[in-house]
Motif scaffolding. Structure first.
Motif, mmCIF file in Angstrom:
data_model
loop_
_atom_site.group_PDB
_atom_site.id
_atom_site.type_symbol
_atom_site.label_atom_id
_atom_site.label_comp_id
_atom_site.label_asym_id
_atom_site.label_seq_id
_atom_site.Cartn_x
_atom_site.Cartn_y
_atom_site.Cartn_z
ATOM 1 N N THR A 8 0.931 -1.025 -0.098
ATOM 2 C CA THR A 8 0.234 -0.099 0.163
ATOM 3 C C THR A 8 0.826 1.162 0.178
ATOM 4 O OG1 THR A 8 -1.816 -1.251 1.052
ATOM 5 C CG2 THR A 8 -1.850 1.301 1.189
ATOM 6 N N THR A 9 0.654 2.022 -0.873
ATOM 7 C CA THR A 9 1.129 3.345 -0.963
ATOM 8 C C THR A 9 0.485 4.479 -0.090
ATOM 9 O OG1 THR A 9 1.870 3.050 -3.191
ATOM 10 C CG2 THR A 9 2.127 5.099 -2.473
ATOM 11 N N ARG A 10 1.506 5.250 0.593
ATOM 12 C CA ARG A 10 0.887 6.140 1.627
ATOM 13 C C ARG A 10 1.211 7.452 0.816
ATOM 14 N NH1 ARG A 10 -2.533 6.328 5.096
ATOM 15 N NH2 ARG A 10 -1.423 7.448 6.697
ATOM 16 N N LEU A 11 0.279 8.230 0.657
ATOM 17 C CA LEU A 11 0.473 9.694 0.289
ATOM 18 C C LEU A 11 -0.174 10.737 1.335
ATOM 19 C CD1 LEU A 11 -0.930 9.246 -3.379
ATOM 20 C CD2 LEU A 11 1.289 8.933 -2.537
ATOM 21 N N LEU A 12 0.497 11.759 1.362
ATOM 22 C CA LEU A 12 0.210 12.964 2.129
ATOM 23 C C LEU A 12 -0.563 14.059 1.108
ATOM 24 C CD1 LEU A 12 -0.404 14.265 4.874
ATOM 25 C CD2 LEU A 12 1.846 15.177 4.738
ATOM 26 N N ILE A 13 -1.729 14.524 1.361
ATOM 27 C CA ILE A 13 -2.501 15.560 0.440
ATOM 28 C C ILE A 13 -2.301 16.826 1.133
ATOM 29 C CG2 ILE A 13 -4.090 16.270 -0.931
ATOM 30 C CD1 ILE A 13 -4.788 13.483 -1.433
ATOM 31 N N ILE A 57 1.862 15.052 -2.045
ATOM 32 C CA ILE A 57 1.132 16.099 -2.951
ATOM 33 C C ILE A 57 0.854 17.404 -2.388
ATOM 34 C CG2 ILE A 57 -0.779 16.304 -4.312
ATOM 35 C CD1 ILE A 57 -1.108 13.414 -4.511
ATOM 36 N N LEU A 58 1.760 18.378 -2.773
ATOM 37 C CA LEU A 58 1.767 19.792 -2.158
ATOM 38 C C LEU A 58 1.178 20.996 -2.871
ATOM 39 C CD1 LEU A 58 2.771 21.456 0.573
ATOM 40 C CD2 LEU A 58 4.910 21.463 -0.659
ATOM 41 N N ASP A 59 0.165 21.470 -2.633
ATOM 42 C CA ASP A 59 -0.376 22.803 -3.087
ATOM 43 C C ASP A 59 0.527 23.848 -3.103
ATOM 44 O OD1 ASP A 59 -2.197 24.084 -4.773
ATOM 45 O OD2 ASP A 59 -3.461 24.917 -3.033
ATOM 46 N N LEU A 60 0.970 24.600 -4.214
ATOM 47 C CA LEU A 60 1.568 25.912 -4.298
ATOM 48 C C LEU A 60 0.980 26.954 -3.405
ATOM 49 C CD1 LEU A 60 4.298 27.152 -5.029
ATOM 50 C CD2 LEU A 60 3.169 27.797 -7.031
ATOM 51 N N SER A 61 -0.459 27.179 -3.763
ATOM 52 C CA SER A 61 -0.922 28.344 -3.279
ATOM 53 C C SER A 61 -1.739 28.216 -1.902
ATOM 54 C CB SER A 61 -1.864 29.020 -4.222
ATOM 55 O OG SER A 61 -1.217 29.085 -5.629
ATOM 56 N N ASN A 66 3.412 29.012 2.130
ATOM 57 C CA ASN A 66 3.067 28.717 0.839
ATOM 58 C C ASN A 66 3.765 27.368 0.652
ATOM 59 O OD1 ASN A 66 5.554 29.370 -0.231
ATOM 60 N ND2 ASN A 66 5.032 31.414 -0.871
ATOM 61 N N GLY A 67 3.317 26.698 -0.746
ATOM 62 C CA GLY A 67 3.857 25.513 -0.879
ATOM 63 C C GLY A 67 5.390 25.427 -0.813
ATOM 64 N N LEU A 68 5.920 26.724 -1.556
ATOM 65 C CA LEU A 68 7.431 26.777 -1.965
ATOM 66 C C LEU A 68 8.120 26.471 -0.423
ATOM 67 C CD1 LEU A 68 7.674 29.349 -4.508
ATOM 68 C CD2 LEU A 68 7.812 26.889 -4.935
ATOM 69 N N THR A 69 7.533 27.165 0.575
ATOM 70 C CA THR A 69 8.087 27.126 1.889
ATOM 71 C C THR A 69 8.229 26.017 2.401
ATOM 72 O OG1 THR A 69 7.772 29.551 2.075
ATOM 73 C CG2 THR A 69 8.016 28.345 4.200
ATOM 74 N N LEU A 70 7.248 25.419 2.504
ATOM 75 C CA LEU A 70 6.859 24.049 2.760
ATOM 76 C C LEU A 70 7.546 22.883 2.030
ATOM 77 C CD1 LEU A 70 3.078 23.909 3.712
ATOM 78 C CD2 LEU A 70 4.962 24.406 5.359
ATOM 79 N N MET A 84 4.249 18.889 -6.588
ATOM 80 C CA MET A 84 3.545 20.336 -6.252
ATOM 81 C C MET A 84 2.435 20.467 -7.340
ATOM 82 S SD MET A 84 6.530 22.884 -5.191
ATOM 83 C CE MET A 84 5.290 23.640 -4.275
ATOM 84 N N LEU A 85 1.283 20.879 -6.706
ATOM 85 C CA LEU A 85 0.024 21.342 -7.541
ATOM 86 C C LEU A 85 0.081 22.730 -7.664
ATOM 87 C CD1 LEU A 85 -2.633 19.129 -5.910
ATOM 88 C CD2 LEU A 85 -1.134 18.610 -7.888
ATOM 89 N N THR A 86 0.022 23.269 -8.751
ATOM 90 C CA THR A 86 0.022 24.788 -9.218
ATOM 91 C C THR A 86 -1.229 25.218 -9.894
ATOM 92 O OG1 THR A 86 1.157 26.830 -9.759
ATOM 93 C CG2 THR A 86 1.697 24.601 -10.893
ATOM 94 N N ALA A 87 -1.813 26.356 -9.646
ATOM 95 C CA ALA A 87 -2.982 26.912 -10.501
ATOM 96 C C ALA A 87 -2.463 27.859 -11.679
ATOM 97 C CB ALA A 87 -3.959 27.760 -9.891
ATOM 98 N N ARG A 88 -0.911 28.009 -11.432
ATOM 99 C CA ARG A 88 -0.342 28.997 -12.227
ATOM 100 C C ARG A 88 0.627 28.232 -13.081
ATOM 101 N NH1 ARG A 88 2.030 33.013 -7.784
ATOM 102 N NH2 ARG A 88 1.996 30.935 -6.851
ATOM 103 N N ALA A 89 0.613 28.566 -14.532
ATOM 104 C CA ALA A 89 1.291 27.944 -15.428
ATOM 105 C C ALA A 89 2.487 28.521 -15.864
ATOM 106 C CB ALA A 89 0.399 27.679 -16.827
ATOM 107 N N GLU A 90 2.964 29.542 -15.213
ATOM 108 C CA GLU A 90 4.198 30.398 -15.736
ATOM 109 C C GLU A 90 5.425 29.670 -15.589
ATOM 110 O OE1 GLU A 90 1.717 31.511 -14.107
ATOM 111 O OE2 GLU A 90 1.190 33.374 -15.135
ATOM 112 N N LEU A 91 6.434 29.851 -16.434
ATOM 113 C CA LEU A 91 7.564 29.141 -16.135
ATOM 114 C C LEU A 91 8.300 29.201 -14.916
ATOM 115 C CD1 LEU A 91 9.777 27.519 -17.479
ATOM 116 C CD2 LEU A 91 10.727 29.516 -18.827
ATOM 117 N N ALA A 92 8.251 30.961 -14.361
ATOM 118 C CA ALA A 92 8.901 31.057 -13.150
ATOM 119 C C ALA A 92 8.338 30.102 -12.170
ATOM 120 C CB ALA A 92 8.703 32.574 -12.981
#
Length: 243
Positions: A8-13, A57-61, A66-70, A84-92
Motif C-alpha cells: 500500500t502506498t501512503r500519500l499525504l495531500i 502532494i503539495l499545493d503551491l498556493s 505557501n507550498g514553496l516554503t513547505l 507540487m500542484l499549482t494553478a499558475r502555468a508560468e515558467l517562473a
C-alpha cells in the motif's frame, strides 16, 4: 498497463481545500493508494512526525506558509518525493518549484489520470534508486575533496561530519557527476539522469539544479573546484573522486 504497487502506498495531500483533499483521496484509493489530508503547514508537520509517507502532494498556493516554503522545509529533512500542484502555468513558478526540491509538478486544472501517472512515475524512480542502493548495505561511500557521499543513506557529509540534505534530483545529479569525473556532460544527459526522460523538463531547470548543488557543496562558480561550466557544452566535474 497500470502500475499497481505491491504494498500500500501512503500519500499525504497538503491542500487547504477540503473538497480537493477528499476528492483526491477517494480517487487515489481506486488505484490502491491510501491518502491522508493536511490543510496546511502545521497539519503537514504533525502528520509527517507521526507517520511515514511514500509521497507528498503539495499545493503551491496555500494561505500563510505557501507550498514553496513547505517544500523547502521537507527537502531540508527528508528525501520523500514531492509533487507540487499549482494553478499558475508560468515558467517562473515551475522553475522555483523545481529549484526548492520538488520532484514534479502538475498544473491546475489537471486530469486526475495525469496526476496518477505522475505519481507512479515518481514512485518507480524513487523505489528503483532505493533498490540500486540496497546491495551496499554497509554504506558505500565515495570521497571527493572534503566530502563523502554515502550512496546507501543518500547522505552528503563534510569533513566536520555535518550531513547536508540532498533532494532526489540533487542526489542523482551529484551521482552522475562523480561517476563521470573530468568528462564534459551536456545538459540533455544531465536532465535525463537528474529528472528522468518521462518528465516535462526544460534546459533552464538543469542550470538552476546545478546552481543549487554548487551552493550545498560550497563551490563558488567564479572559482570552481568541483563543478566547472563549459560554455556552450555543459558541465564537467573536476573533483578528485575516490571510491
Amino acid at each position: 498497463m497500470d502500475f499497481t504497487p505491491a504494498l500500500t502506498t501512503r500519500l499525504l495531500i497538503v491542500d487547504d481545500d477540503p473538497q480537493i483533499r477528499t476528492m483526491l483521496a477517494e480517487y487515489l484509493a481506486t488505484f490502491g493508494m491510501e491518502a491522508q489530508g493536511a490543510e496546511g503547514g502545521a497539519a503537514m508537520r504533525a502528520a509527517m512526525a507521526s507517520e511515514q509517507f511514500d509521497l507528498v502532494i503539495l499545493d503551491l498556493s496555500l494561505p500563510g506558509e505557501n507550498g514553496l516554503t513547505l517544500c523547502r522545509e521537507i527537502r531540508d529533512s527528508s528525501n520523500v518525493p514531492v509533487i507540487m500542484l499549482t494553478a499558475r502555468a508560468e515558467l517562473a513558478d515551475r522553475v522555483v518549484g523545481l529549484e526548492v526540491g520538488a520532484d514534479d509538478y502538475v498544473t491546475k486544472p489537471f486530469e486526475m489520470r495525469e496526476l496518477v501517472a505522475r505519481i507512479h512515475t515518481v514512485l518507480r524512480r524513487s523505489r528503483g534508486e532505493a533498490r540500486r542502493a540496497a546491495p551496499a548495505a554497509t554504506g558505500h561511500e565515495t570521497r571527493f575533496g572534503i566530502w563523502r557521499l554515502n550512496t546507501t543513506l543518500r547522505q552528503l557529509v563534510d569533513a566536520e561530519e555535518t550531513v547536508v540534505p540532498l533532494s532526489n534530483a540533487e542526489f542523482r545529479l551529484l551521482l552522475t557527476f562523480i561517476e563521470n569525473p573530468n568528462r564534459v556532460l551536456d545538459r540533455e544527459m544531465l536532465i535525463n539522469n537528474a529528472r528522468g526522460r518521462d518528465l516535462d523538463v526544460f534546459d533552464r531547470s538543469i542550470d538552476l539544479l546545478v546552481s543549487r548543488l554548487r551552493q550545498k557543496l560550497r563551490d563558488d562558480p567564479r572559482d570552481s573546484a568541483l563543478i566547472r561550466t563549459v560554455r556552450g557544452e555543459g558541465y564537467v566535474f573536476t573533483g578528485n573522486v575516490e571510491h
